[in-house]
Design an enzyme around this catalytic site. Structure first.
Site, mmCIF file in Angstrom:
data_model
loop_
_atom_site.group_PDB
_atom_site.id
_atom_site.type_symbol
_atom_site.label_atom_id
_atom_site.label_comp_id
_atom_site.label_asym_id
_atom_site.label_seq_id
_atom_site.Cartn_x
_atom_site.Cartn_y
_atom_site.Cartn_z
ATOM 1 C CE LYS A 91 48.949 74.111 68.920
ATOM 2 N NZ LYS A 91 49.242 72.675 68.701
ATOM 3 C CB SER A 166 52.965 72.397 70.323
ATOM 4 O OG SER A 166 51.820 71.950 69.614
ATOM 5 C CB SER A 190 50.481 69.181 70.236
ATOM 6 O OG SER A 190 51.877 69.198 70.074
HETATM 7 N N1 GLN Z 1 55.907 67.194 71.063
HETATM 8 C C1 GLN Z 1 55.756 66.681 69.731
HETATM 9 C C2 GLN Z 1 56.738 67.341 68.798
HETATM 10 O O1 GLN Z 1 57.464 68.146 69.248
HETATM 11 C C3 GLN Z 1 54.343 66.809 69.282
HETATM 12 C C4 GLN Z 1 54.024 68.031 68.524
HETATM 13 C C5 GLN Z 1 52.599 68.121 68.090
HETATM 14 O O2 GLN Z 1 51.788 67.231 68.342
HETATM 15 N N2 GLN Z 1 52.339 69.195 67.378
HETATM 16 O O3 GLN Z 1 56.794 67.054 67.639
#
Ligand code: GLN
Length: 501
Positions: A91, A166, A190
Site C-alpha cells: 500500500k 482505503s 481499510s
Molecule cells: N473508511 C474508514 C475511514 O474513512 C477507514 C479508513 C481506514 O481504515 N484507513 O476512516
C-alpha cells in the site's frame, strides 16, 4: 460476470497459486523467484490498465530482489523466511527508499522517502520482492479509493464497482491475480472492508503488533498495518513476517504475539469444538444489511456450528455510538498529524515565487494539495479539538471509546470470538456514494468498533451474494493479543466453505 471480468478473474499458471505453494516451489528450486515475479509483472502489464490497483510498479527493483533470492538458494542458503521469493504489493502509505510514496495525495506527488518503513525493511529481509505501490484513498481516508488523487481502483468482480477502501488497490491486486500477497493498513476497516468486497482475506492485527515506523500516519491511536492474501494460511504467513517489536515505534507491543501460522494450520483441520462464537445482539437487531449479505452470514454461522462451535448472543450496548465517536477521534488526530504537510518539508510547494509569505505558501500548498475529504476531516478535527468544544466533542468521544472497550471486555468473558458481516452490502457502484460522506461513513459500521478497542479482526470470504453474485465477507473479531483465534476460526471456516466461484 462479463467477458472482461472473467479474464480478470482467470489467472495464469503461476499467478493463480497461493503464496504458500509458490514459496515451496521456489525453495525447492522447481521455479525461480524471478520467473514468479516476472509472471506477476507481466500480468500487471496485461490487466492493471482495467483495474488501476498500482500507482507505481517497481519492475527493476522487484526483479533484482527476486534474483538475489534465487542466487542465495543456488548457493545453498536456507530461505530467509517461509515466503522467500514470493512477490507482494505494498500500500502506498509505507515509506520505500526506492519508490515514490504518495499516500494517494497530490501533496506528496513524486516524493521518495529517504528511509524504509520497518514493514518495508522486514519484507526485504524476508526475501519478498516488492512489485509496486498500491492505490488508496488519500491518506487512508475513505471506503472506496475514490478519494485517491490519482483516480479510483476498480473491482475485478465488476469494474463498474469499487473494490472498497482505503486499501482498495491491495485487495484488487489480489483479486485480479497481479499479486499473491499484499499489505494494507486498517484504521477503521481499510483492510477488512476491501477484502470483503473482493473475496480476499484481510487481517487487522492487534494494535501495536506491527510497527508503524515509516507508515504515514492517519490516526495514530487507531492505525495498524496488516496482511492481505487470498487464503487464511497465506495471510498468517505474511502476518508472522511483519509482526514483532520495534523500538522505533513507541506503541509497538513488547510481548511476543501468538503463533498465527500454527493457529491457521490447526484451524484447517476443521474442529472448532469448545470455541465460543458471539453474535452481537445490537447488530442482529439493526437494519440496513442487504438480504444476500445476511443470508451468507447466517449460512456461515450455521457452518461454524457444524464445525463444533458454540454460538452465544452477546451485547455491546455502546456500539451504536461508535461510528460517531470514531468520526470525531479520527479527524481530531488527522488534523494534528497532517499539520506536517506544510510545503516546507515534503512534496508539493505552491506559490514559492518571492511574492508570498511562508504562511501564504503553506496555505496555497494545502489548498492545492489536499482533496475534499481530507480537508473536511481536518476542519472537523480542528473544530472538535478547539477550546470550548473539546470536552463536548473529543472528550465525549474518548468516553465512548472507554465504554466500548468495557463492553467488549465483558463480551469476551463469554465468548472467544465475535462474528458479523464485514460490510452491510456488497460492493457499491463507483460514484454512488462520493457525494454523500455520511453514507460512505456508515459503510464502516461493523469494522470500526474493534479499532476503537485496540483489538484485532479478520475478513474471510463467505461466498457470493444471492442478490447480485458479488463477494460477501465474514468478519471475525478477537481481543488484543488473541490474533491466533482469528486464524483458527477463519481457517476452519475457509476449509468447510470450499472454493468460491
Ligand atoms: N473508511 C474508514 C475511514 O474513512 C477507514 C479508513 C481506514 O481504515 N484507513 O476512516
Amino acid at each position: 460476470m462479463t467477458d472482461s471480468t472473467t479474464a480478470l478473474r482467470s489467472p495464469g499458471e503461476l499467478t493463480g497459486l497461493t503464496a504458500a505453494d509458490l514459496a515451496a516451489k521456489i525453495a525447492s528450486r522447481e521455479v525461480s523467484s524471478e520467473e514468479v515475479t516476472r509472471a506477476h509483472l507481466d500480468r500487471i502489464a496485461e490487466v492493471d490498465g482495467d483495474i488501476a490497483a498500482y500507482l507505481h510498479v517497481s519492475t527493476d527493483a522487484a526483479l533484482a530482489a527476486a534474483r538475489a533470492v534465487d542466487a542465495g538458494l543456488a548457493a545453498g542458503d536456507q530461505p530467509a523466511s517461509p515466503l522467500a521469493g514470493v512477490p507482494l504489493a505494498l500500500k502506498d502509505v509505507f515509506a520505500t527508499v526506492d519508490a515514490p510514496t504518495t499516500c494517494g495525495s497530490k501533496i506528496l506527488e513524486g516524493w521518495t522517502p529517504p528511509f524504509d518503513a520497518t514493514v518495508t525493511a522486514r519484507l526485504r529481509a524476508a526475501g519478498i520482492p516488492i512489485l509496486g505501490k498500491t492505490n488508496m484513498d488519500e491518506f487512508a481516508m475513505g471506503s472506496s479509493t475514490e478519494n485517491s488523487a490519482y483516480g479510483p481502483t476498480r473491482n475485478p468482480w465488476d469494474t463498474a464497482r469499487t473494490p472498497g477502501g482505503s486499501g482498495g488497490g491491495s485487495a484488487a491486486a489480489l483479486a485480479s491475480f497481479t499479486a499473491p500477497l499484499a499489505i494494507g493498513t486498517d484504521t477503521g476497516g481499510s483492510i477488512r472492508q476491501p477484502a470483503s468486497l473482493t473475496a480476499t482475506v484481510g487481517v487487522r492485527p492487534t494494535y501495536g503488533a506491527v510497527s508503524r515506523y515509516g507508515l504515514v500516519a492517519c490516526a495514530s491511536s487507531l492505525d495498524q498495518c496488516g496482511p492481505c492474501a487470498r487464503t487464511v494460511e497465506d495471510t498468517a504467513l505474511l502476518h508472522s513476517v511483519i509482526a514483532g517489536h520495534d523500538p522505533r515505534d513507541s506503541t509497538s507491543l513488547d510481548a511476543p504475539g501468538p503463533d498465527v501460522v500454527a493457529a491457521a494450520r490447526a484451524g484447517a483441520a476443521g474442529d472448532l469444538t469448545g470455541v465460543r462464537v458471539g453474535l452481537v445482539k445490537e447488530f442482529v437487531e439493526g437494519q440496513g444489511v442487504a438480504s444476500g449479505v445476511q443470508a451468507s452470514f447466517e449460512a456461515a454461522v450455521a457452518q461454524l456450528k457444524e464445525l463444533g462451535a458454540e454460538v452465544v448472543e452477546v451485547s455491546l450496548p455502546t456500539i451504536s455510538y461508535s461510528l460517531a465517536a470514531y468520526y470525531l477521534i479520527l479527524p481530531s488526530e488527522v488534523s494534528s498529524n497532517l499539520a506536517r504537510f506544510d510545503a516546507m518539508r515534503y512534496g508539493l510547494r505552491v506559490g514559492d515565487d518571492g511574492t508570498h509569505s511562508a504562511e501564504e505558501v503553506m496555505a496555497l500548498t494545502r489548498e492545492a494539495g489536499f482533496g475534499a475529504e481530507v480537508k473536511r476531516r481536518i476542519m472537523i478535527g480542528t473544530y472538535a479539538l478547539s477550546s470550548g468544544y473539546y470536552d463536548a466533542y473529543y472528550g465525549s468521544a474518548q468516553k465512548v471509546r472507554t465504554l466500548l472497550a468495557r463492553d467488549f471486555a465483558a463480551a469476551y468473558e463469554k465468548v472467544d470470538v465475535i462474528v458479523s458481516p464485514t460490510t452491510p452490502t456488497t460492493a457499491f457502484a463507483l460514484g454512488e456514494k462520493v457525494d454523500d460522506p455520511l453514507a460512505m461513513y456508515l459503510f464502516d459500521l461493523f469494522t470500526l468498533p474493534t479499532n476503537l478497542a485496540g483489538h484485532c479482526g479478520m475478513s474471510v470470504p463467505s461466498g457470493l451474494s444471492a442478490d447480485d453474485g458479488l463477494p460477501v465477507g465474514l468478519q471475525i473479531l478477537a481481543p488484543a493479543q488473541a490474533d491466533d483465534r482469528l486464524y483458527r476460526v477463519g481457517a476452519a471456516y475457509e476449509a468447510a466453505r470450499g472454493p468460491i466461484a
